[in-house]
Design a protein around this motif. Sequence first.
Motif, PDB file in Angstrom:
ATOM      1  N   ILE A 126      75.631   6.268  39.786  1.00  0.00           N
ATOM      2  CA  ILE A 126      76.352   6.553  41.034  1.00  0.00           C
ATOM      3  C   ILE A 126      75.366   6.906  42.143  1.00  0.00           C
ATOM      4  O   ILE A 126      75.451   6.389  43.275  1.00  0.00           O
ATOM      5  CB  ILE A 126      77.371   7.687  40.824  1.00  0.00           C
ATOM      6  CG1 ILE A 126      78.499   7.220  39.900  1.00  0.00           C
ATOM      7  CG2 ILE A 126      77.948   8.150  42.163  1.00  0.00           C
ATOM      8  CD1 ILE A 126      79.469   8.325  39.506  1.00  0.00           C
ATOM      9  N   ARG A 127      74.416   7.782  41.829  1.00  0.00           N
ATOM     10  CA  ARG A 127      73.439   8.200  42.849  1.00  0.00           C
ATOM     11  C   ARG A 127      72.588   7.027  43.325  1.00  0.00           C
ATOM     12  O   ARG A 127      72.240   6.937  44.512  1.00  0.00           O
ATOM     13  CB  ARG A 127      72.555   9.318  42.295  1.00  0.00           C
ATOM     14  CG  ARG A 127      73.210  10.692  42.306  1.00  0.00           C
ATOM     15  CD  ARG A 127      72.235  11.771  41.884  1.00  0.00           C
ATOM     16  NE  ARG A 127      71.930  11.684  40.473  1.00  0.00           N
ATOM     17  CZ  ARG A 127      72.621  12.305  39.512  1.00  0.00           C
ATOM     18  NH1 ARG A 127      73.653  13.055  39.841  1.00  0.00           N
ATOM     19  NH2 ARG A 127      72.296  12.186  38.245  1.00  0.00           N
ATOM     20  N   GLN A 128      72.246   6.136  42.412  1.00  0.00           N
ATOM     21  CA  GLN A 128      71.358   5.026  42.749  1.00  0.00           C
ATOM     22  C   GLN A 128      72.075   3.876  43.465  1.00  0.00           C
ATOM     23  O   GLN A 128      71.476   3.201  44.308  1.00  0.00           O
ATOM     24  CB  GLN A 128      70.694   4.495  41.471  1.00  0.00           C
ATOM     25  CG  GLN A 128      69.743   5.471  40.807  1.00  0.00           C
ATOM     26  CD  GLN A 128      69.405   5.071  39.382  1.00  0.00           C
ATOM     27  OE1 GLN A 128      69.796   3.996  38.902  1.00  0.00           O
ATOM     28  NE2 GLN A 128      68.690   5.936  38.673  1.00  0.00           N
ATOM     29  N   GLN A 129      73.360   3.678  43.156  1.00  0.00           N
ATOM     30  CA  GLN A 129      74.018   2.452  43.592  1.00  0.00           C
ATOM     31  C   GLN A 129      75.063   2.635  44.682  1.00  0.00           C
ATOM     32  O   GLN A 129      75.475   1.652  45.310  1.00  0.00           O
ATOM     33  CB  GLN A 129      74.682   1.776  42.377  1.00  0.00           C
ATOM     34  CG  GLN A 129      73.703   1.378  41.290  1.00  0.00           C
ATOM     35  CD  GLN A 129      74.393   0.753  40.083  1.00  0.00           C
ATOM     36  OE1 GLN A 129      75.578   0.404  40.140  1.00  0.00           O
ATOM     37  NE2 GLN A 129      73.667   0.610  38.987  1.00  0.00           N
ATOM     38  N   HIS A 133      79.139   8.981  47.897  1.00  0.00           N
ATOM     39  CA  HIS A 133      79.687   9.601  46.686  1.00  0.00           C
ATOM     40  C   HIS A 133      79.600  11.115  46.782  1.00  0.00           C
ATOM     41  O   HIS A 133      78.729  11.661  47.476  1.00  0.00           O
ATOM     42  CB  HIS A 133      78.927   9.124  45.437  1.00  0.00           C
ATOM     43  CG  HIS A 133      77.551   9.710  45.337  1.00  0.00           C
ATOM     44  ND1 HIS A 133      76.429   9.070  45.824  1.00  0.00           N
ATOM     45  CD2 HIS A 133      77.100  10.892  44.816  1.00  0.00           C
ATOM     46  CE1 HIS A 133      75.363   9.814  45.606  1.00  0.00           C
ATOM     47  NE2 HIS A 133      75.743  10.925  44.996  1.00  0.00           N
ATOM     48  N   LEU A 134      80.510  11.760  46.082  1.00  0.00           N
ATOM     49  CA  LEU A 134      80.430  13.189  45.827  1.00  0.00           C
ATOM     50  C   LEU A 134      80.520  13.383  44.322  1.00  0.00           C
ATOM     51  O   LEU A 134      81.482  12.936  43.698  1.00  0.00           O
ATOM     52  CB  LEU A 134      81.572  13.952  46.504  1.00  0.00           C
ATOM     53  CG  LEU A 134      81.590  14.022  48.035  1.00  0.00           C
ATOM     54  CD1 LEU A 134      82.856  14.721  48.507  1.00  0.00           C
ATOM     55  CD2 LEU A 134      80.353  14.734  48.559  1.00  0.00           C
ATOM     56  N   ILE A 135      79.507  13.997  43.747  1.00  0.00           N
ATOM     57  CA  ILE A 135      79.571  14.430  42.353  1.00  0.00           C
ATOM     58  C   ILE A 135      79.761  15.940  42.401  1.00  0.00           C
ATOM     59  O   ILE A 135      78.879  16.666  42.862  1.00  0.00           O
ATOM     60  CB  ILE A 135      78.302  14.053  41.574  1.00  0.00           C
ATOM     61  CG1 ILE A 135      78.154  12.526  41.495  1.00  0.00           C
ATOM     62  CG2 ILE A 135      78.343  14.657  40.171  1.00  0.00           C
ATOM     63  CD1 ILE A 135      76.874  12.064  40.821  1.00  0.00           C
ATOM     64  N   ALA A 197      77.937  14.181  54.523  1.00  0.00           N
ATOM     65  CA  ALA A 197      77.217  15.096  53.630  1.00  0.00           C
ATOM     66  C   ALA A 197      77.447  14.693  52.180  1.00  0.00           C
ATOM     67  O   ALA A 197      77.929  15.469  51.356  1.00  0.00           O
ATOM     68  CB  ALA A 197      77.671  16.533  53.873  1.00  0.00           C
ATOM     69  N   TRP A 198      77.095  13.459  51.851  1.00  0.00           N
ATOM     70  CA  TRP A 198      77.302  12.952  50.498  1.00  0.00           C
ATOM     71  C   TRP A 198      76.284  13.564  49.541  1.00  0.00           C
ATOM     72  O   TRP A 198      75.244  14.061  49.955  1.00  0.00           O
ATOM     73  CB  TRP A 198      77.208  11.429  50.483  1.00  0.00           C
ATOM     74  CG  TRP A 198      78.156  10.755  51.420  1.00  0.00           C
ATOM     75  CD1 TRP A 198      77.852  10.130  52.590  1.00  0.00           C
ATOM     76  CD2 TRP A 198      79.581  10.652  51.271  1.00  0.00           C
ATOM     77  NE1 TRP A 198      78.992   9.648  53.189  1.00  0.00           N
ATOM     78  CE2 TRP A 198      80.077   9.946  52.394  1.00  0.00           C
ATOM     79  CE3 TRP A 198      80.480  11.080  50.298  1.00  0.00           C
ATOM     80  CZ2 TRP A 198      81.427   9.670  52.579  1.00  0.00           C
ATOM     81  CZ3 TRP A 198      81.836  10.804  50.477  1.00  0.00           C
ATOM     82  CH2 TRP A 198      82.297  10.106  51.601  1.00  0.00           C
ATOM     83  N   GLY A 199      76.596  13.513  48.253  1.00  0.00           N
ATOM     84  CA  GLY A 199      75.658  14.019  47.257  1.00  0.00           C
ATOM     85  C   GLY A 199      76.351  14.860  46.198  1.00  0.00           C
ATOM     86  O   GLY A 199      77.564  14.761  45.989  1.00  0.00           O
ATOM     87  N   ALA A 200      75.565  15.697  45.513  1.00  0.00           N
ATOM     88  CA  ALA A 200      76.068  16.531  44.417  1.00  0.00           C
ATOM     89  C   ALA A 200      76.300  17.957  44.907  1.00  0.00           C
ATOM     90  O   ALA A 200      75.500  18.505  45.665  1.00  0.00           O
ATOM     91  CB  ALA A 200      75.092  16.530  43.251  1.00  0.00           C
ATOM     92  N   ARG A 256      75.873  27.690  46.629  1.00  0.00           N
ATOM     93  CA  ARG A 256      75.427  27.921  48.002  1.00  0.00           C
ATOM     94  C   ARG A 256      75.492  26.656  48.852  1.00  0.00           C
ATOM     95  O   ARG A 256      75.839  26.689  50.026  1.00  0.00           O
ATOM     96  CB  ARG A 256      74.000  28.473  48.000  1.00  0.00           C
ATOM     97  CG  ARG A 256      73.478  28.827  49.402  1.00  0.00           C
ATOM     98  CD  ARG A 256      72.098  29.458  49.351  1.00  0.00           C
ATOM     99  NE  ARG A 256      71.131  28.587  48.701  1.00  0.00           N
ATOM    100  CZ  ARG A 256      70.517  28.875  47.553  1.00  0.00           C
ATOM    101  NH1 ARG A 256      70.803  29.997  46.925  1.00  0.00           N
ATOM    102  NH2 ARG A 256      69.648  28.049  47.026  1.00  0.00           N
ATOM    103  N   ARG A 257      75.182  25.499  48.256  1.00  0.00           N
ATOM    104  CA  ARG A 257      75.101  24.264  49.048  1.00  0.00           C
ATOM    105  C   ARG A 257      76.462  23.850  49.598  1.00  0.00           C
ATOM    106  O   ARG A 257      76.560  23.360  50.725  1.00  0.00           O
ATOM    107  CB  ARG A 257      74.503  23.139  48.193  1.00  0.00           C
ATOM    108  CG  ARG A 257      74.242  21.867  48.984  1.00  0.00           C
ATOM    109  CD  ARG A 257      73.361  20.886  48.224  1.00  0.00           C
ATOM    110  NE  ARG A 257      73.089  19.719  49.034  1.00  0.00           N
ATOM    111  CZ  ARG A 257      73.586  18.498  48.803  1.00  0.00           C
ATOM    112  NH1 ARG A 257      74.362  18.309  47.752  1.00  0.00           N
ATOM    113  NH2 ARG A 257      73.310  17.495  49.592  1.00  0.00           N
ATOM    114  N   VAL A 258      77.524  24.035  48.825  1.00  0.00           N
ATOM    115  CA  VAL A 258      78.849  23.651  49.308  1.00  0.00           C
ATOM    116  C   VAL A 258      79.289  24.568  50.451  1.00  0.00           C
ATOM    117  O   VAL A 258      80.034  24.156  51.352  1.00  0.00           O
ATOM    118  CB  VAL A 258      79.874  23.654  48.151  1.00  0.00           C
ATOM    119  CG1 VAL A 258      80.289  25.064  47.769  1.00  0.00           C
ATOM    120  CG2 VAL A 258      81.086  22.821  48.496  1.00  0.00           C
ATOM    121  N   LEU A 259      78.794  25.798  50.454  1.00  0.00           N
ATOM    122  CA  LEU A 259      79.073  26.711  51.566  1.00  0.00           C
ATOM    123  C   LEU A 259      78.310  26.280  52.812  1.00  0.00           C
ATOM    124  O   LEU A 259      78.870  26.240  53.920  1.00  0.00           O
ATOM    125  CB  LEU A 259      78.686  28.143  51.165  1.00  0.00           C
ATOM    126  CG  LEU A 259      78.774  29.199  52.269  1.00  0.00           C
ATOM    127  CD1 LEU A 259      80.206  29.324  52.794  1.00  0.00           C
ATOM    128  CD2 LEU A 259      78.275  30.553  51.755  1.00  0.00           C
TER     129      LEU A 259
END
Length: 290
Positions: A126-129, A133-135, A197-200, A256-259
């Motif tokens: 998912i991260r590569q392709q 995305h949100l994981i 703000a895509w990502g994990a 912390r990151r989601v905040l």
Amino acid sequence: MRLLILDAGHCLSLALAREANRRSDTRLMIEERPAISAEALTELAPDALVIPPLARPISAEPAAVVAHAEAVEACLVACRATRTPLVWCVSDQLYEDGHDAPIDEHVIPAPRDESLRRLIQVGDRIRQQHAEHLIVRLGPLFALDGASAWLSELIDSLLAGDEVRVAEDVIFCPTSADAAAMALLGMLHQQHCGAKAWGAYHLAGTEPVSGYTFASMVRTQLATRLEGLGEQVELGPLKALNHHHDQPLRRVLNCRRVLEAFGVHQKPWRLEVGRMLDTWCRGRSGGAAS
């Protein structure tokens, strides 16, 4: 915003439906199936596809874990073909060995279990392709209804007088399905408005606790509420299990990151449990009255 949710009976899917019903800016399409084709995705045309987590993958049958991985991979292919954002929620149990300190998003799980590693491979793909995305890694979900609801399972076992066996040496952050649903919708609305703000991300309740302590708190509060309803119920006992004799395994997510990215605050799991038990008691007293 139009969202397509898979696995209709999952406790998170039901929580998303409840939250969407309280809003006028969100329309949900909920499917029973675990995966979807590009053709169906094109026809439904959602603004994002949301896949609830496989609950307790550590104790799940390997075939069920592999089936979930294959379903997510099929969804990835469909989302890439239709340029649909993909949201995949995963269990914190992928951090099989835990960590001494709170776990940040950049720490990719590295489980020893072969079937769990299959899920890690899906996340890597998912991260590569697929950039959009949100994981979302979640602490153990609890709710009053739906598959993998935990709290309802715990209440049913206690009321039946069954012994509830729970580990007291695994520390995690229980997560209300309702709170997770509210956070996910908030995140997706910001993305829909151009946040990019895509990502994990990690999302869990506040206050690390063992499963045994969580179950003890539920049992105590349930007994108090039943007494308030005038019911004399002999609740089932709890049995503490110990699997890590040298030191407790800590699986605490740093949220912390989601905040910082979305302004999403963690919800105290104790307050959420209390609120859900109040709701459960209102339903029980109402049923008795009728």
